[in-house]
Design an enzyme around this catalytic site. Structure first.
Site, short mmCIF file in Angstrom:
data_model
loop_
_atom_site.label_atom_id
_atom_site.label_comp_id
_atom_site.label_asym_id
_atom_site.label_seq_id
_atom_site.Cartn_x
_atom_site.Cartn_y
_atom_site.Cartn_z
N ASP A 175 -7.98 -8.70 1.23
CA ASP A 175 -7.76 -8.79 -0.21
C ASP A 175 -8.74 -7.90 -0.97
O ASP A 175 -9.08 -6.82 -0.49
CB ASP A 175 -7.89 -10.27 -0.64
CG ASP A 175 -6.96 -10.63 -1.79
OD1 ASP A 175 -7.11 -10.06 -2.88
OD2 ASP A 175 -6.08 -11.47 -1.59
N SER A 226 0.78 -14.64 -4.24
CA SER A 226 -0.59 -14.44 -3.75
C SER A 226 -1.31 -15.76 -3.54
O SER A 226 -2.15 -15.89 -2.67
CB SER A 226 -1.39 -13.60 -4.75
OG SER A 226 -1.02 -12.25 -4.71
N HIS A 256 -9.46 -11.65 -7.27
CA HIS A 256 -8.27 -12.07 -6.54
C HIS A 256 -8.60 -12.54 -5.13
O HIS A 256 -8.13 -13.59 -4.67
CB HIS A 256 -7.28 -10.90 -6.49
CG HIS A 256 -5.92 -11.23 -6.00
ND1 HIS A 256 -5.58 -11.16 -4.66
CD2 HIS A 256 -4.78 -11.60 -6.65
CE1 HIS A 256 -4.30 -11.48 -4.52
NE2 HIS A 256 -3.79 -11.75 -5.71
#
Length: 764
Positions: free
Chosen positions: A141, A542, A214
């Site tokens: 990520d 996600s 994220h």
């Protein structure tokens, strides 16, 4: 177990503290007192003053005085205070007294998705899966924010000896940041640099440190340590905890903030390659590349190598829904996850005319702003103003007011910005659009009400000479219904590259998930001000992929000998298709029942997946045979499999998958297809199963044999399922989906139920 011991110690200390206090003072207690406000004497300007006067008039034999805690203005009429028994006796005799309740202590609430998944520390997949203890999850990520409380290693034992990874130093990142929870962190940026995309502060960190947040969010969702009092500016308050809280984490940064906000395929492959070398047990990737043949897709290639090593790979399905054939990461060796809602929502209470009308609407406005007796504006008779279209509002008309608007299908963000531009205090928008689930829309004091409630608001405004409104924000609603629903943005199947495999595989929580964040990046804005936070609500597939990999970690811990395909099979055959109203899972986009092309086999159910009874297993060679069936060239197959020698003598598109899909051609009226499957018993005892079929409309399904038996653990049984479809009766529900039903294997004199969807879809 260290966590449980810690809680017991805290409990004993609390009991000891209470006992010591009781020996030193009179038996004081905290109470909530309900009052009749209508009896308040005229001499008091507010009920708060009245309550304080009552408390100050009380006395006790030992000279103790009451302590005021809170005056309640909305939830109830009354107050809370610390009182003795003598105080209580006096209070009960005072004018206006209604009732009193001793204060209670609620159990800790999590960030909700673990509880929504049925995870319980005392029973089910958490204790059976040892909370994911010593399983290693690789998160591919945007990196990691190592200082987050979610990555503390309190109570964790030594890092497993089999771990071969490292913690790299780099820009604002030191190898000492890793610990027994975050056991590895690496960064891969060479590909981006070679393309001229410079990565440096303040745009990003050329190191494992997460600039955007994220990766921190996905990592903490999968395996974050417990963090008390986590919240998003007052919403979703509780204990944040990952799905596999005792699992180890390794972060591989391949995504950077730059001109494209993208990851180079070379960097992604390098990250996956390193994760395999380091010894991860599972991977989660919440990113996707353009759908191409599998040998050109870095995630498909990397995932094939991973599953060869027994590494389970979970990937996000993509956020390109609700149309069909929008699926990403559809390779059959990847477990592909769609996004669903959980039973938690965020609200504001809106009161009109001082109490004439009260409505609860959706809001995630991140401030505890007091809006009381504020004028309402509605451009009645001017459709442009009613829709709050661009430059429709006159600042002279709306300044300092709350504007009421009807949702414009081309609006949303533009409507909110128009209200802000015109200098209004806030907005109430009438809409059933699912776009308002995203916190990023709430840059002004905004409440979204249903169209039905919107009509009530409009009627009140039109009939009132001076319409006014009060708004109470920061309300978290638990147990909201219906849930789960398929998020409108969640990509739908079939997958273009392999439409004969039903995708997504399953649905998992992916809407407004609270998890850790990089506190230097502002994703939430109020006006022109960016708000920084340690925990944030995010939506997307996600968020669903780390939920699935967390559950897979629990299964891996409990069943270390299970293959990636076995884990996926357990997730799929035990998934559920009914929501918390006992109705079919709804598609947020259409408002009607969703289909397997929206949610796959259903929503994951960790406790049931722990003991599926039977599995559909798949060997690596089966995937190669599948690629042969797709007519891939020898070169393509070599790229994916890294095998120099292989044959396509057993080319086969019918993988031993836990789902069934028939591709239809509109040029034929009748089609028939036979699926061949092998079931494997994973229970330590003999068993017998009987097949039953929920026949899809227009289909005739025959299973042979209809009863199968197993001698013991890992014994196998084969069956064929023939599906005949008459297109004259099997009318399509849309341009791409036909009808669907289910094959279920019921254990005779047992409890196991093994369920698989059967669906027809029209080929593009």
């Amino acid at each position: 177990m260290e966590c449980l011991t810690h809680f017991r110690l805290l409990y004993l200390l609390l009991v000891l503290s209470i006992a010591m206090s009781a020996s030193m003072t009179e038996d004081l207690g905290t109470y909530i007192i309900h009052m009749d406000k209508s009896t308040m004497p005229m001499t008091f300007s507010s009920h708060h003053d009245w309550y304080l006067s009552m408390l100050s008039s009380m006395s006790s034999s030992d000279g103790e005085h009451p302590t005021h805690l809170y005056t309640y203005n909305h939830v109830l009429d009354g107050f809370s205070a610390v009182l003795s028994r003598e105080h209580l006796d006096q209070l009960e005799k005072m004018p206006g007294f209604l009732a009193i309740h001793a204060d209670t202590f609620g159990r800790f609430h999590t960030t909700r998705s673990p509880r929504f998944l049925g995870l319980d520390k005392n029973a089910g997949s958490w204790p059976e899966g040892k909370f994911g203890e010593d399983v290693i999850i690789g998160i591919i990520d945007t990196g990691i924010w190592p200082e987050s409380e979610s990555f503390k290693d309190k109570g964790m034992g030594p890092v497993p000896d089999r771990w071969r990874g490292a913690c790299e130093s780099g820009v604002e990142f030191n190898s000492s940041y890793c610990n027994r929870k975050l056991i590895g962190a690496r960064s891969f940026s060479k590909g981006l640099k070679q393309q001229g995309l410079i990565i440096s502060t303040p745009d990003d960190y050329d190191s494992p440190r997460d600039f955007y947040g994220h990766g921190t969010h996905t990592a903490s969702t999968a395996a974050g340590s417990p963090v008390r009092d986590a919240n998003y500016f007052g919403y979703a308050k509780g204990t944040a905890i990952g799905i596999a809280p005792k699992a180890r984490l390794a972060a591989y940064k391949v995504l950077f903030i730059n001109d494209t906000d993208a990851s180079a395929a070379s960097d992604t492959l390098a990250g996956m390659d390193q994760a395999i070398a380091d010894g991860v047990d599972l991977m989660s990737l919440s990113l996707g590349f353009e759908e191409t043949t599998f040998e050109q897709n870095p995630i498909a290639v990397g995932a094939f190598a991973a599953i060869e090593k027994g590494i389970f790979v979970s990937c996000s399905a993509g956020n390109s829904g609700p149309e069909g054939y929008t699926m990403f990461n559809g390779a059959p060796w990847i477990t592909t996850i769609g996004a669903g809602t959980i039973d938690r929502d965020y609200a504001a209470d809106v009161t009109f005319g001082g109490g004439i009308l009260t409505i609860r609407g959706r809001s995630v406005y991140p401030e505890n702003l007091l809006i009381s007796n504020v004028s309402l504006y509605f451009g009645h008779g001017n459709r442009s103003k009613e829709l709050c279209e661009d430059f429709a509002l006159d600042p002279k008309d709306v300044a300092g007011k709350i504007v009421f608007c009807y949702f414009n299908q081309s609006g949303g963000v533009s409507q909110v910005r128009e209200v802000d531009r015109a200098g209004a205090k806030g907005a109430i928008i009438s809409s059933d659009s699912e776009i308002f689930i995203f916190p990023s829309f709430f840059i002004i004091p905004l409440v979204v009400v249903t169209p039905k409630d919107g009509d009530l608001v409009k009627d009140y405004i039109i009939k009132s000479e001076n319409p006014v409104v009060d708004v109470k924000f920061l309300i978290t609603v638990l147990g909201s219904k219906p849930a789960p629903q398929v998020a409108s943005f969640s990509s739908r199947g079939p997958n273009n590259m392999a439409p004969m495999i039903l995708k997504p595989d399953v649905l998992a929580p992916g809407v407004n998930i609270l998890a850790a964040w990089a506190p230097k990046f502002a994703l939430t804005w109020v006006g022109e001000n960016g708000l920084l936070t340690d925990y944030i609500l995010l939506s997307g597939t996600s968020m669903s992929s780390p939920h699935a990999v967390g559950v897979a970690a629990l299964l891996k811990s409990a069943h270390p000998d299970w293959s990636p395909a076995a884990i996926r099979s357990a997730l799929m055959t035990t998934a559920y298709v009914l929501d918390n109203t006992v109705g079919s899972i709804i598609d947020m986009d259409t408002g009607v029942a969703a289909t397997p092309l929206d949610f796959g086999a259903g929503h994951i159910n960790p406790n049931m997946a722990m003991d599926p009874g039977l599995i559909y297993d798949i060997e690596v060679q089966d995937y190669i045979n599948f690629l042969c069936g797709l007519n891939y060239t020898s070169k393509q197959i070599k790229i994916i499999s890294r095998r120099s020698k292989f044959t396509c003598d057993q080319a086969n598109l019918d993988l031993n998958y836990p789902s069934f899909i028939v591709l239809l051609n509109n040029n034929t009226n009748t089609t028939s297809y036979t699926f061949r499957r092998v079931l494997t018993n994973v229970v330590n005892s003999p068993s017998v199963y009987r097949a039953s079929v929920k026949q899809p409309s227009g289909m005739k399904v025959n299973v042979q044999p209809s009863m199968v038996s197993f001698a013991g653990k890992y014994s196998k049984a084969e069956f064929n399922m023939t599906v005949e479809i008459n297109l004259e009766y099997a009318r399509p529900q849309s341009e791409y989906i036909g009808n669907f039903g289910y094959l279920t294997w019921w254990e005779v004199n047992g409890t196991h139920v093994v369920k698989s969807p059967i669906v027809s879809a029209f080929a593009l």
